[in-house]
Design a protein around this motif. Structure first.
Motif, PDB file in Angstrom:
ATOM      1  N   LEU A  14      11.395   3.084  -9.575  1.00  0.00           N
ATOM      2  CA  LEU A  14      10.612   2.801  -8.372  1.00  0.00           C
ATOM      3  C   LEU A  14      11.363   1.850  -7.445  1.00  0.00           C
ATOM      4  O   LEU A  14      11.369   2.047  -6.222  1.00  0.00           O
ATOM      5  CB  LEU A  14       9.252   2.222  -8.758  1.00  0.00           C
ATOM      6  CG  LEU A  14       8.309   1.902  -7.627  1.00  0.00           C
ATOM      7  CD1 LEU A  14       7.991   3.152  -6.807  1.00  0.00           C
ATOM      8  CD2 LEU A  14       7.025   1.297  -8.172  1.00  0.00           C
ATOM      9  N   THR A  40      13.984   3.776  -5.641  1.00  0.00           N
ATOM     10  CA  THR A  40      13.381   4.572  -4.572  1.00  0.00           C
ATOM     11  C   THR A  40      13.056   3.709  -3.360  1.00  0.00           C
ATOM     12  O   THR A  40      13.318   4.102  -2.222  1.00  0.00           O
ATOM     13  CB  THR A  40      12.104   5.265  -5.078  1.00  0.00           C
ATOM     14  OG1 THR A  40      12.442   6.077  -6.203  1.00  0.00           O
ATOM     15  CG2 THR A  40      11.471   6.112  -4.000  1.00  0.00           C
ATOM     16  N   GLU A  41      12.500   2.536  -3.606  1.00  0.00           N
ATOM     17  CA  GLU A  41      12.142   1.644  -2.501  1.00  0.00           C
ATOM     18  C   GLU A  41      13.379   1.161  -1.752  1.00  0.00           C
ATOM     19  O   GLU A  41      13.359   1.052  -0.529  1.00  0.00           O
ATOM     20  CB  GLU A  41      11.343   0.440  -3.017  1.00  0.00           C
ATOM     21  CG  GLU A  41       9.949   0.769  -3.480  1.00  0.00           C
ATOM     22  CD  GLU A  41       9.059   1.305  -2.374  1.00  0.00           C
ATOM     23  OE1 GLU A  41       9.203   0.874  -1.206  1.00  0.00           O
ATOM     24  OE2 GLU A  41       8.212   2.169  -2.673  1.00  0.00           O
ATOM     25  N   ARG A  69       2.304  -1.981  -9.308  1.00  0.00           N
ATOM     26  CA  ARG A  69       2.367  -0.705 -10.029  1.00  0.00           C
ATOM     27  C   ARG A  69       2.778  -0.814 -11.493  1.00  0.00           C
ATOM     28  O   ARG A  69       2.889   0.200 -12.166  1.00  0.00           O
ATOM     29  CB  ARG A  69       3.322   0.239  -9.308  1.00  0.00           C
ATOM     30  CG  ARG A  69       2.796   0.652  -7.959  1.00  0.00           C
ATOM     31  CD  ARG A  69       3.632   1.731  -7.372  1.00  0.00           C
ATOM     32  NE  ARG A  69       3.181   2.079  -6.037  1.00  0.00           N
ATOM     33  CZ  ARG A  69       3.810   2.912  -5.259  1.00  0.00           C
ATOM     34  NH1 ARG A  69       4.912   3.507  -5.668  1.00  0.00           N
ATOM     35  NH2 ARG A  69       3.351   3.183  -4.059  1.00  0.00           N
TER      36      ARG A  69
END
Length: 169
Positions: free
Chosen positions: A40, A43-44, A62
């Motif tokens: 994640l 991705t960010e 998350r």
């Protein structure tokens, strides 16, 4: 009265063995959660072009405990103006006791700090990808190891309690 003492010794030793087995079983779970968090974060950083304090805030929301506290501390430190690498290393040392990870796991996790916030998005992506591969191998090995060790400690706890009772009688 002796019977209650014997049952207490067996139950105490058995619960200690079960507690240790539970800690051993949590290690692969924590590694898997961290792998998902790194994915994640990657991705960010790469696709979302999200600044690191905001990215850690997203990770905080998350992830589950204890990683939630880890990323919350990182977000706080970055918002106070610390560099990402120093904050990552400090938080990993401070939060170490909240996890069931081994020293070798933390060495790989600390490697994230080497490229975090210091280079462009593509270099950070390469660094995170490399660490994800290393952690995937460690997670697979930890899964196999933890099953064997967890069974051993759960049985050993009760057996030690029984042996202690036999020695005392």
């Amino acid at each position: 009265m002796v019977i209650f003492g014997c049952v207490g010794i067996i139950a105490g030793c058995g619960s200690l063995g079960l507690w240790l087995a539970n800690r051993i079983r949590r290690r692969p779970v924590e590694l898997r959660e961290f792998l998902m968090a790194l994915s994640l974060l990657d991705t960010e950083i790469v696709w979302g072009a999200t600044p690191l304090p905001e990215a850690f805030g997203i990770l905080k929301e998350r992830t589950d405990a204890p990683w939630q506290g880890f990323f919350a501390d990182l977000q706080d430190r970055l918002q106070r103006g610390e560099s990402a690498s120093i904050a990552w290393n400090d938080v990993s040392l401070a939060q170490n006791s909240h996890f069931c990870l081994k020293h070798e796991d933390w060495q790989v996790i600390r490697d994230v700090s080497k490229g975090l916030g210091r280079s462009d998005r593509q270099e950070q992506h390469k660094q995170l990808e490399l660490i994800q591969r290393q952690l995937a191998l460690i997670k697979d090995q930890a899964g196999i190891w933890s099953e064997k060790q967890a069974k051993m400690w759960s049985y050993l706890g009760f057996l030690c309690g029984i042996a202690g009772v036999l020695i005392l009688i």
